[in-house]
Scaffold this motif. Structure first.
Motif, PDB file in Angstrom:
ATOM      1  N   PRO A  29     -17.812  28.697   1.682  1.00 21.79           N
ATOM      2  CA  PRO A  29     -18.945  28.810   0.767  1.00 21.79           C
ATOM      3  C   PRO A  29     -19.013  27.625  -0.198  1.00 21.79           C
ATOM      4  CG  PRO A  29     -17.739  30.868   0.870  1.00 21.79           C
ATOM      5  CD  PRO A  29     -16.902  29.829   1.565  1.00 21.79           C
ATOM      6  N   LEU A  30     -20.185  27.380  -0.707  1.00 20.32           N
ATOM      7  CA  LEU A  30     -20.400  26.304  -1.673  1.00 20.32           C
ATOM      8  C   LEU A  30     -19.655  26.588  -2.965  1.00 20.32           C
ATOM      9  CD1 LEU A  30     -24.223  26.134  -1.123  1.00 20.32           C
ATOM     10  CD2 LEU A  30     -22.578  24.452  -0.325  1.00 20.32           C
ATOM     11  N   GLN A  42     -22.055  29.052 -15.029  1.00 16.51           N
ATOM     12  CA  GLN A  42     -22.736  27.760 -15.114  1.00 16.51           C
ATOM     13  C   GLN A  42     -22.243  26.814 -14.021  1.00 16.51           C
ATOM     14  OE1 GLN A  42     -21.602  26.990 -19.187  1.00 16.51           O
ATOM     15  NE2 GLN A  42     -23.641  27.522 -19.968  1.00 16.51           N
ATOM     16  N   ALA A  43     -20.947  26.824 -13.762  1.00 20.39           N
ATOM     17  CA  ALA A  43     -20.388  25.970 -12.707  1.00 20.39           C
ATOM     18  C   ALA A  43     -20.935  26.375 -11.343  1.00 20.39           C
ATOM     19  CB  ALA A  43     -18.862  26.052 -12.713  1.00 20.39           C
ATOM     20  N   ALA A  44     -21.042  27.676 -11.091  1.00 17.91           N
ATOM     21  CA  ALA A  44     -21.569  28.146  -9.800  1.00 17.91           C
ATOM     22  C   ALA A  44     -23.000  27.662  -9.603  1.00 17.91           C
ATOM     23  CB  ALA A  44     -21.501  29.672  -9.732  1.00 17.91           C
ATOM     24  N   GLU A  50     -25.996  20.882  -6.906  1.00 23.01           N
ATOM     25  CA  GLU A  50     -25.458  19.585  -6.488  1.00 23.01           C
ATOM     26  C   GLU A  50     -25.160  19.533  -4.993  1.00 23.01           C
ATOM     27  OE1 GLU A  50     -23.287  18.394 -10.711  1.00 23.01           O
ATOM     28  OE2 GLU A  50     -22.048  18.797  -8.956  1.00 23.01           O
ATOM     29  N   GLU A  51     -24.651  20.620  -4.449  1.00 21.37           N
ATOM     30  CA  GLU A  51     -24.254  20.608  -3.041  1.00 21.37           C
ATOM     31  C   GLU A  51     -25.379  20.983  -2.082  1.00 21.37           C
ATOM     32  OE1 GLU A  51     -20.678  22.909  -2.643  1.00 21.37           O
ATOM     33  OE2 GLU A  51     -19.493  21.413  -3.712  1.00 21.37           O
ATOM     34  N   PHE A  83     -13.060  31.385  -7.603  1.00 15.35           N
ATOM     35  CA  PHE A  83     -13.821  32.516  -8.133  1.00 15.35           C
ATOM     36  C   PHE A  83     -15.135  32.569  -7.367  1.00 15.35           C
ATOM     37  CE2 PHE A  83     -11.036  30.894 -11.370  1.00 15.35           C
ATOM     38  CZ  PHE A  83     -10.448  32.033 -11.888  1.00 15.35           C
ATOM     39  N   TYR A  84     -15.375  33.669  -6.671  1.00 13.74           N
ATOM     40  CA  TYR A  84     -16.555  33.795  -5.824  1.00 13.74           C
ATOM     41  C   TYR A  84     -17.565  34.752  -6.455  1.00 13.74           C
ATOM     42  CZ  TYR A  84     -13.842  31.661  -2.076  1.00 13.74           C
ATOM     43  OH  TYR A  84     -13.097  30.801  -1.304  1.00 13.74           O
TER      44      TYR A  84
END
Length: 151
Positions: A29-30, A42-44, A50-51, A83-84
């Motif tokens: 997963p991304l 926020q990072a997710a 970005e990806e 962390f998903y």
């Protein structure tokens, strides 16, 4: 992030060690690391943009965690606390928006996978539990608390 599209598929990226292509590749997963002062949520969202160029996401709960160490580039190993989150998007369109030079060496492809395709593939899927757990996420059955996945 386990991102799910309107056709109940999840978006995975194919990675490799560019210094050891004989070791094969894997699909995952991304996601990526948190930047300073950034929350996991926020990072997710940032990594998804970005990806994959996707901003249209309904971010769900944190569903899984995983600690893993794996080969990374030449002779280095990378230890990760993962962390998903589950997320849903209305659009299956994606693109390589902001891949870094390093990502362009390590990341080979990106595609949507159905639960059936994940169960039947001979490809390496990470985390290994993804094919078994994806149907629950598609049905909206999220765990009450994040599940710690095995390597």
């Amino acid at each position: 992030m386990v991102l799910i599209d309107p056709d109940s598929r999840t978006l995975l990226v194919q990675g490799c060690n560019p210094h050891n292509r004989a070791a094969g590749s894997w699909w995952f997963p991304l996601g990526g690391g948190c930047e300073a002062e950034e929350t996991l949520e926020q990072a997710a969202r940032r990594e998804l943009y970005e990806e994959a160029g996707i901003r249209d996401v309904e971010l769900g709960p944190l569903i899984w965690t995983r600690s893993v160490e794996h080969p990374y580039m030449k002779d280095q190993y990378l230890y990760q606390e993962e962390f998903y989150f589950v997320g849903h998007t209305a659009s299956p369109d994606f693109g390589r928006v902001a891949w870094t030079a390093e990502e362009r060496q390590q990341l080979l492809d990106m595609r949507w996978w159905s639960a059936e395709e994940l169960r039947e593939t001979q490809e390496t899927i990470l985390p290994p539990a993804l094919p078994a757990l994806l149907p629950r996420l598609i049905s909206g059955a999220y765990p009450d608390h994040p599940i710690a996945l095995d390597r």
